[in-house]
Design a protein around this motif. Structure first.
Motif, PDB file in Angstrom:
ATOM      1  N   GLY A 556       0.818  -1.215   0.000  1.00 25.42           N
ATOM      2  CA  GLY A 556       0.000   0.000   0.000  1.00 25.42           C
ATOM      3  C   GLY A 556       0.845   1.256   0.000  1.00 25.42           C
ATOM      4  O   GLY A 556       1.988   1.279  -0.456  1.00 25.42           O
ATOM      5  N   ARG A 557       0.286   2.312   0.564  1.00 24.11           N
ATOM      6  CA  ARG A 557       0.939   3.622   0.520  1.00 24.11           C
ATOM      7  C   ARG A 557       0.874   4.319   1.871  1.00 24.11           C
ATOM      8  O   ARG A 557       0.164   3.912   2.793  1.00 24.11           O
ATOM      9  CB  ARG A 557       0.253   4.494  -0.528  1.00 24.11           C
ATOM     10  N   ASN A 558       1.611   5.412   1.939  1.00 25.95           N
ATOM     11  CA  ASN A 558       1.625   6.273   3.123  1.00 25.95           C
ATOM     12  C   ASN A 558       0.461   7.268   3.036  1.00 25.95           C
ATOM     13  O   ASN A 558      -0.180   7.416   1.996  1.00 25.95           O
ATOM     14  CB  ASN A 558       2.962   7.017   3.176  1.00 25.95           C
ATOM     15  N   VAL A 572      -1.341   0.131   9.138  1.00 29.51           N
ATOM     16  CA  VAL A 572      -1.083  -0.835  10.214  1.00 29.51           C
ATOM     17  C   VAL A 572       0.297  -1.454  10.004  1.00 29.51           C
ATOM     18  O   VAL A 572       0.871  -1.388   8.914  1.00 29.51           O
ATOM     19  CB  VAL A 572      -2.161  -1.945  10.240  1.00 29.51           C
ATOM     20  N   ASN A 573       0.829  -2.057  11.080  1.00 24.95           N
ATOM     21  CA  ASN A 573       2.093  -2.791  10.922  1.00 24.95           C
ATOM     22  C   ASN A 573       1.809  -4.276  10.696  1.00 24.95           C
ATOM     23  O   ASN A 573       0.660  -4.725  10.763  1.00 24.95           O
ATOM     24  CB  ASN A 573       3.018  -2.555  12.116  1.00 24.95           C
ATOM     25  N   GLU A 574       2.856  -5.028  10.421  1.00 27.74           N
ATOM     26  CA  GLU A 574       2.698  -6.452  10.114  1.00 27.74           C
ATOM     27  C   GLU A 574       2.101  -7.217  11.290  1.00 27.74           C
ATOM     28  O   GLU A 574       1.319  -8.160  11.095  1.00 27.74           O
ATOM     29  CB  GLU A 574       4.044  -7.043   9.722  1.00 27.74           C
ATOM     30  N   ALA A 575       2.465  -6.823  12.518  1.00 30.32           N
ATOM     31  CA  ALA A 575       1.908  -7.493  13.703  1.00 30.32           C
ATOM     32  C   ALA A 575       0.392  -7.306  13.764  1.00 30.32           C
ATOM     33  O   ALA A 575      -0.343  -8.219  14.154  1.00 30.32           O
ATOM     34  CB  ALA A 575       2.567  -6.961  14.981  1.00 30.32           C
ATOM     35  N   LYS A 586      -0.410  -7.935   1.596  1.00 32.06           N
ATOM     36  CA  LYS A 586      -1.034  -7.257   0.451  1.00 32.06           C
ATOM     37  C   LYS A 586      -2.550  -7.388   0.486  1.00 32.06           C
ATOM     38  O   LYS A 586      -3.273  -6.505   0.007  1.00 32.06           O
ATOM     39  CB  LYS A 586      -0.472  -7.822  -0.854  1.00 32.06           C
ATOM     40  N   ASP A 587      -3.019  -8.493   1.068  1.00 29.27           N
ATOM     41  CA  ASP A 587      -4.471  -8.692   1.165  1.00 29.27           C
ATOM     42  C   ASP A 587      -5.119  -7.759   2.180  1.00 29.27           C
ATOM     43  O   ASP A 587      -6.355  -7.638   2.221  1.00 29.27           O
ATOM     44  CB  ASP A 587      -4.772 -10.148   1.548  1.00 29.27           C
ATOM     45  N   GLY A 604      -2.304   1.136   3.911  1.00 29.61           N
ATOM     46  CA  GLY A 604      -0.886   0.782   3.866  1.00 29.61           C
ATOM     47  C   GLY A 604      -0.498  -0.134   5.010  1.00 29.61           C
ATOM     48  O   GLY A 604      -1.160  -0.166   6.056  1.00 29.61           O
ATOM     49  N   VAL A 605       0.571  -0.889   4.811  1.00 29.30           N
ATOM     50  CA  VAL A 605       1.119  -1.775   5.840  1.00 29.30           C
ATOM     51  C   VAL A 605       2.598  -1.440   6.027  1.00 29.30           C
ATOM     52  O   VAL A 605       3.382  -1.460   5.054  1.00 29.30           O
ATOM     53  CB  VAL A 605       0.963  -3.261   5.459  1.00 29.30           C
ATOM     54  N   MET A 606       2.963  -1.102   7.247  1.00 36.00           N
ATOM     55  CA  MET A 606       4.367  -0.823   7.579  1.00 36.00           C
ATOM     56  C   MET A 606       5.066  -2.116   7.965  1.00 36.00           C
ATOM     57  O   MET A 606       4.458  -3.034   8.535  1.00 36.00           O
ATOM     58  CB  MET A 606       4.464   0.123   8.786  1.00 36.00           C
ATOM     59  N   GLY A 607       6.369  -2.173   7.709  1.00 39.31           N
ATOM     60  CA  GLY A 607       7.158  -3.258   8.265  1.00 39.31           C
ATOM     61  C   GLY A 607       7.225  -3.095   9.775  1.00 39.31           C
ATOM     62  O   GLY A 607       7.196  -1.978  10.302  1.00 39.31           O
TER      63      GLY A 607
END
Length: 811
Positions: A556-558, A572-575, A586-587, A604-607
């Motif tokens: 996603g994006r910022n 959100v983050n990966e957790a 990605k889903d 978006g999803v952050m690491g």
């Protein structure tokens, strides 16, 4: 009789100066370390005991549970309505007092402007619960009126110099005038909180500060430190048992069913005041606490050091027993009884121990400033002046002298006079075996300390060098001032015009802080909401937070200024993706959520990145973009600089700050400095641990040096014969070192599992930690072996290169 014992003891000690020096030095260092560590331990155990009613004071704490009943957050503070309601509900409570820490408070008097970090709102009952020494003003009246403030002596001097501060006014946040109504002595160093200023709690009733309605009904802001004064020896657990019913009776949230059981999701507890510093490690504390484990560790180190020193004495005394055999034989022949001989030998060890104790006290006085510096404490020797401690300090050297001298005394007093005088006495093998056991014990302790030191430094290095998931370098952080919001874009553009400033960002928190804020999350499927059982923390941040900190976007994006709908979107983050039950990051893009009552989509999803310290696991995190009129959601300002001209960058930021916020003090910190503070306790612990570990190893080597010197002197003729027969220096050194190296090997085998178990327990405090590598154990054994060989070789080489003619002349 006693005078005679002491006179003979002095003669013997003077005669064997080398051995006597090693014993005196070893016991002195051991007792000095024990006194220093005792001072540290007593200081840690004394926290908050300066309050006369300390055993009657309890802090109210609150935890929060997820849908499965698992505690996700436990705070040392509670919501504001709890204090007054507890007093009304439980008549046994004598007093309730509450405090609220303000964070960074901009204050001004005349042309003096400062950002103060230890300002607390406090109610008028504070002096009834805690012991506060008021030097100016009336303690009963000082906090009764709104907009009144009490200053510590240091703050009074800082703002008013030598002038009387009473009735003068200090301006708060360039909006409110606080009248000085009292001056108090700073809370002692052994208090769990240290307010520099106390503002009347009634000031919070002002709606522009907090508001009367919020004080009565806000159950969500759990920032209020609340303390209860209970009767002596009160069974506080019985009061705790009534808290669930109390919560269900009073707590209310809009829209919740009337019969909803709030106690299923939250609980209250009572915590003893004197337990806070060492045993309370909650998610919110007024200040950084100590750790009872640290007290245990340093207690063990003190005992280790003293034990090694005592072993030195026993080893060297029994080793040179053959030299005193004739003395013992003559004494027995002229009528000396066994108990008299024991008394004689004990008098020697006690004399050395008492001398060591006196020197140790002097060294403790000299070394305490060093210990204060490395531990970050303000310890005083006054803590040792309690009658029980003074008696202990007086008797411990005597007890140490008796314990370390008892075995040598019993052993030497058992010699048979006839065999001694005939020259047929042979020192029993059990004596040699016992000495070997003591050497194994010494080196076992040394190897344990070497392994522990290596693991501690390995973990510290891991925390400091591990990838955090973002770039912490060259980030300057400031407290955000809401007065800047209307002009923020102009302020930002002025900074960004400089090539050495690469970005600026606003956020509710910055990395190194704790993620304590959470609101209920639900997934949306059609018209139905499904609550997420896991706790998802949130961070309010603007569009520049992610690029400023270099956080990696994995899908996603910022947030973007080009999309006005982003204020109803989430990152959100990966957790968080994991707890939402989404397998692929990605889903997650496009999924609808309701968070804190606001519906939106994940854009978006952050690491995952380490927002908090490595003591905590990376938690599920959702990032929110506040509405333009919600600038009060921002608390921190971050400025990323290039690093090519940091002084110019700081000057530019300060110039812009003073231009747009002329009334606000300019203070800044570097983010990497905050990271260093995260692990300050561990760094200090490692410094102290390493220092005392080195001392323990040094004492062990000193004893080995004396023991090897004596053992080699007993084999001097054997060495001479071997040289005459053609033995090389290397073979003789190897021969003399071999027995001691074997003892080091045995010590290694014994110490490895002990060290592994101890450090495995220590590492459990870190969510992210190193594995204890096998090579650390081998390295520790090699270091111990090298130290042993180096120590022994000094004497062995000297003996090996000596002229054999001298040693064989009398044969």
């Amino acid at each position: 009789m006693i005078k005679n014992y002491l006179k003979i003891a002095w003669r013997n000690l003077s005669k064997n100066r080398f051995i006597s020096f090693i014993n005196l030095f070893g016991l002195t260092v051991g007792l000095t370390c024990c006194l220093l560590i005792l001072t540290y331990i007593l200081h840690e155990l004394s926290y908050d005991t300066y309050n006369k009613k300390a055993d009657q004071i309890y802090r109210v704490t609150r935890d929060f549970k997820n849908g499965d009943g698992v505690v996700t957050l436990h705070l040392g503070s509670v919501a504001p309505p709890f204090g007054p309601l507890l007093k009304n509900e439980f008549p046994d409570i004598q007093k309730v007092t509450s405090l609220l820490k303000t964070g960074t408070a901009p204050l001004r008097y005349g042309d003096k402007k400062f950002n103060e970090k230890d300002v607390y709102f406090a109610d008028e009952h504070l002096p009834d619960v805690f012991d506060i020494t008021v030097v100016k003003g009336n303690p009963k009246q000082a906090l009764r009126d709104p907009y009144s403030i009490m200053l510590s002596e240091e703050m009074a001097k800082k703002y008013f110099g030598d002038a009387d501060p009473l009735e003068k006014s200090i301006r708060y946040d360039n909006q409110f005038e606080f009248k000085v109504t009292g001056v108090y002595k700073a809370f002692p160093s052994n208090a769990h909180l240290h307010p520099s200023m106390l503002v009347s709690f009634k000031t919070l009733r002002d709606s522009t500060i907090y508001g009367e309605e919020n004080l009565r009904t806000n159950w969500g802001n759990n920032s209020f430190l609340t303390y209860l004064l209970l009767p002596k020896n009160y069974p506080y657990k019985s009061m705790e048992a009534g808290f669930p019913a109390f919560i269900d009776k009073y707590m209310r949230f809009p829209g919740a069913p009337a019969d909803f059981k709030y106690s299923k999701g939250t609980s209250l507890y009572l915590q003893k005041l004197t337990d806070i510093h060492l045993t309370s490690h909650l998610d919110y504390e007024a200040e950084e606490n100590g750790d009872i484990k640290r007290v245990y560790v340093f207690s063990v180190i003190a005992l280790f050091i003293l034990l090694i020193a005592c072993i030195n004495y026993m080893n060297l005394s029994t080793a040179r027993s053959a030299l005193r055999a004739k003395e013992i034989g003559v004494r027995k022949a002229i009528g000396a009884r066994k108990k008299e001989l024991i008394a004689q030998f004990l008098s020697e060890s006690v004399l050395i121990s008492i001398a060591s104790g006196v020197i140790a006290i002097l060294l403790t006085v000299l070394l305490l400033p060093w210990l204060n510096k490395v531990s970050g404490s303000s310890m005083s020797l006054n803590i040792l002046l309690r009658p029980a401690i003074v008696l202990s300090i007086f008797f411990v050297p005597i007890i140490v002298g008796i314990l370390s001298g008892l075995y040598p005394a019993l052993f030497m007093s058992s010699f048979q006079a006839v065999k001694v005088l005939k020259g047929s006495l042979k020192i029993a093998g059990s004596n040699i075996s016992f000495r070997k056991a003591l050497v194994v014990t010494q080196f076992g302790i040394s190897i344990i300390l070497i392994i522990c030191t290596a693991v501690v430094f390995q973990q510290l290095n891991y925390m400091q060098t591990r990838s955090l998931g973002f770039n912490r370098d060259h980030i300057i952080t400031l407290s955000y001032n809401n007065a800047l919001s209307p002009q923020y874009e102009s302020f930002r553009n002025e900074l960004m015009a400089q090539s050495f400033i690469t970005n600026t960002s606003r956020s509710s928190r910055i990395p190194t802080g704790r993620l304590l804020d959470a609101m209920g999350a639900s997934t949306i499927s059609g018209d139905s909401l499904t609550p997420v059982k896991a706790d998802i923390k949130f961070l309010s941040a603007d569009q520049e937070f992610i690029p400023t900190y270099g956080v990696k976007m994995v899908a996603g994006r910022n947030f973007s200024r080009d999309y006005g709908t982003d204020t109803a979107s989430f990152i959100v983050n990966e957790a968080a993706v994991s707890v939402l039950g989404i397998r692929n990051v990605k889903d997650a893009i496009g999924n609808e959520l309701s968070y804190g009552g606001t519906k939106g989509r994940i854009i978006g999803v952050m690491g995952d990145f380490h927002f908090e310290s490595m003591h905590q696991k990376i938690v599920p995190l959702i990032m929110l973009l506040p509405q333009p009129d919600q600038s009060d959601n921002y608390n921190r300002l971050s400025v990323k600089v290039s690093g090519t001209n940091i002084p110019a960058a700081i000057s530019t930021i300060e110039k812009a700050w003073r231009k747009y916020l002329p009334e606000a003090p300019f203070d800044y910190t570097f983010l990497d400095e905050n990271f260093e503070k995260l692990y300050q306790a561990e760094t200090r612990q490692a410094t102290i641990f390493t220092s005392f570990a080195f001392i323990a190893i040094f004492i062990a080597c000193l004893g080995l040096f004396g023991l090897s010197a004596f053992a080699i002197s007993q084999r001097i003729k054997e060495i001479g014969i071997r040289k005459v027969l053609g033995a090389s220096v290397q073979s003789i050194v190897t021969l003399l070192s071999r027995d001691f190296l074997l003892l080091v090997g045995i010590a290694s085998i014994i110490s490895f599992p002990i060290a592994w178990y101890a450090m495995r327990g220590w590492l459990q405090d870190f969510a992210y930690r190193v594995d204890i590598a096998w090579w650390i154990f081998i390295l520790a054994a090699l270091i111990a072996g090298i130290i042993a060989v180096a120590t022994i070789s000094i004497q062995a080489i000297k003996a090996a290169i000596a002229n054999p003619v001298k040693s064989l002349r009398n044969e």
